[in-house]
Design an enzyme around this catalytic site. Structure first.
Site, PDB file in Angstrom:
ATOM      1  N   VAL A   1     -91.886  64.777  -3.646  1.00  0.00           N
ATOM      2  CA  VAL A   1     -92.158  65.543  -2.471  1.00  0.00           C
ATOM      3  C   VAL A   1     -92.511  64.339  -1.370  1.00  0.00           C
ATOM      4  CG1 VAL A   1     -93.415  67.082  -1.338  1.00  0.00           C
ATOM      5  CG2 VAL A   1     -92.768  67.692  -3.728  1.00  0.00           C
TER       6      VAL A   1
ATOM      7  N   LYS B   1     -89.894  72.181  -2.392  1.00  0.00           N
ATOM      8  CA  LYS B   1     -91.077  71.048  -2.427  1.00  0.00           C
ATOM      9  C   LYS B   1     -92.234  71.715  -2.099  1.00  0.00           C
ATOM     10  CE  LYS B   1     -88.211  67.400  -0.131  1.00  0.00           C
ATOM     11  NZ  LYS B   1     -87.729  66.903   1.160  1.00  0.00           N
TER      12      LYS B   1
END
Lengths: 337, 337
Positions: free
Chosen positions: A149, A221
């Site tokens: 991420v 994410k």
């Protein structure tokens, strides 16, 4: 300190950049203590290469460049099951249709065998974090995933080391580069199709951009962040999701005429019914901290009970930023080795 | 784990907020593992209080509120030299005229006696970091100072734990709240004097705002960051410094008419002649990542060789944010205790 023997699964953009940095490591003074040897590379469609004595990074790159692939045919799962290595570096492509598989199987197998895992693939963190982190603890190894991420910007390390004592109340961010670049191009008058083509030409958008435009990549994410930072146990399908595919340049122009910008915003927060997450298309006033986010850089605002609100943002990330996420995890493993 | 026995030097805004959080610690689930006892409080002009068995946080606050000070008269230096404690929490006011003294003497004495130090006072980090950090290592104790720059936002912890392998090439930031608030108020047409008075009324600016307006506070913070994050050994006097005291609302209006904003910018970067630092007044275009910084929140951009550029920003910090910096250091000490 013994060298960490790596099994590198996946040789796409991030995998290649990672190996390039290893080949060029003398340019980075801070990497002098990184002791690694790549004992195998496996790919989905470009073959594999195994050498227990270690494959030289420059040779891996040269072989891939000249042959378009590697000489062996071993699958990743077979390699993870049978080879001797210390760390699985999982960089195979995310499969949303496969709900994180086959990467989850690779990670599970490596951890079960008592090997560390460094994943740049979001799937295992979004769909199986609780199972895999529990398994890692039980086997006395680590499951690290900083590159999943915000590229290699430290979000998981930040929470692990820099927010001691805080309870995270809320997360908000712009986490999908492609949609943010497409929205910016549409503000400048391009159609959605033209904006996507431009992002593809820049190497940001995938050949099939639907996962980005429909908010799936953002939802994956956000799920990864929420599972790790807020101790949730949710899956990407539970994120309320709104995409940008229905937007027109006129929608963006109207927002701009009101002094606002349209952005794809990820949010997760605590409710009495548990943690809720959403990916929504919002009009932000220009003084909102996310309103100026441009291009490929992600931004995250973390609301805590003690520290207040902290913002972390990338400024012009590139492939090296993501590859650094993998390196940062390997350095963390080296410290404990 | 044994309780950390704290000697609290200084009982200004941050010291009081720190003790308030301790008094209210049941409201913060993440503080359940923080085991501390305040065995002494010392101040410059409001007396001192010592109790080897520990002073209850609520009682400290109540006594200060009702009496305006504490019953004993011991000085901080005497307390540091003679009392038994585990951690000096140095929250006395920064003295720029004194080049960080007497806080440096307090810290040196505590470290020499083999006691940890948690400093919210920037002076020791800006004027004596190399000496004090070397002394701490030699004595096997820690010299922590997360609350000195950007309140309690994790900048030192970030570098220690989240930027492994990177070389920091450049730092840029807005680090002085008062000047940033004053510039914002002057953009809205206030005179410098009126803008300062407003910041004083909000409790942001000090009674004597010259250290803020002349860039001294920013230079001290930049020096602290540079010494720790870039391994420099410079002093605030070596920072090239430009203040905002000569600016008029007209200057800011002219900049705004050009689509720009005037900001006080800290910068430090590597040159062949060593690390150079400056605090300058700059006109930023509106798409600059610092152009939208408003109010009391600081922002820092870190340029690295591997990760690229990372931005960390506070969003609306308050006294709790700074007090959290102290708590975060104490939690780090608890982990090692």
């Amino acid at each position: 300190m013994a060298k960490l023997r790596l099994l590198l699964a996946g040789f796409g953009n991030v995998g290649r950049r990672f190996v390039e940095i290893l080949a060029d490591r003398k340019s980075y003074p801070g990497l002098s203590e990184l002791e690694v040897a790549i004992v195998a590379v496996t790919t989905g469609q470009h073959g594999a290469w195994v050498n227990p004595a270690g494959l030289a990074p420059a040779t891996i790159l040269e072989t891939y460049r000249t042959r378009g692939g590697f000489p062996d045919s071993r699958t990743t799962l077979d390699a993870v099951r049978t080879l001797d290595f210390d760390v699985l570096v999982e960089l195979s492509p995310l499969s949303i249709a496969g709900r994180g598989e086959p990467a989850i199987a690779h990670v599970r197998e490596a951890l079960s065998r008592g090997r560390h895992v460094v994943s740049g693939n979001k799937g295992p963190v979004a769909w199986a974090y609780r199972e895999l982190s529990t398994l890692a603890r039980a086997r006395g190894v680590r499951f690290l995933h900083e590159a999943t991420v915000m590229d290699g910007a430290p979000v998981f390390n930040l929470q692990r080391h820099c927010l001691r004592g805080n309870t995270i109340l809320r997360l908000e961010g712009i986490l999908n580069s492609t949609s943010n670049m497409v929205l910016g191009a549409m503000e400048r008058g391009l159609s959605l199709a033209a904006a996507v083509a431009k992002a593809q030409a820049m190497g940001i958008a995938e050949a099939d951009p639907s996962a980005d435009l429909e908010g799936w990549d953002a939802a994956v994410k956000l799920t990864a962040l929420t599972n790790v930072l807020m101790d949730a146990d949710i899956k990407p399908e539970q994120i309320w999701r709104q995409g940008i595919a229905q937007l027109t340049p006129q929608d963006l122009a109207v927002a701009q005429s009101r002094g606002r910008r349209i952005k794809m915003i990820c949010e997760a927060f605590r409710t009495d019914a548990g943690i809720q997450g959403s990916v929504t298309v919002q009009e932000l006033p220009l003084d909102h901290p996310f309103a100026r986010a441009e291009g490929a850089g992600s931004v995250l605002r973390i609301h805590t009970d003690l520290l207040g609100r902290l913002i972390i943002a990338e400024d012009g990330p590139d492939l090296s930023t993501t590859a650094y996420g993998v390196i940062s995890d390997l350095l963390a493993l080296s410290e404990c080795n």
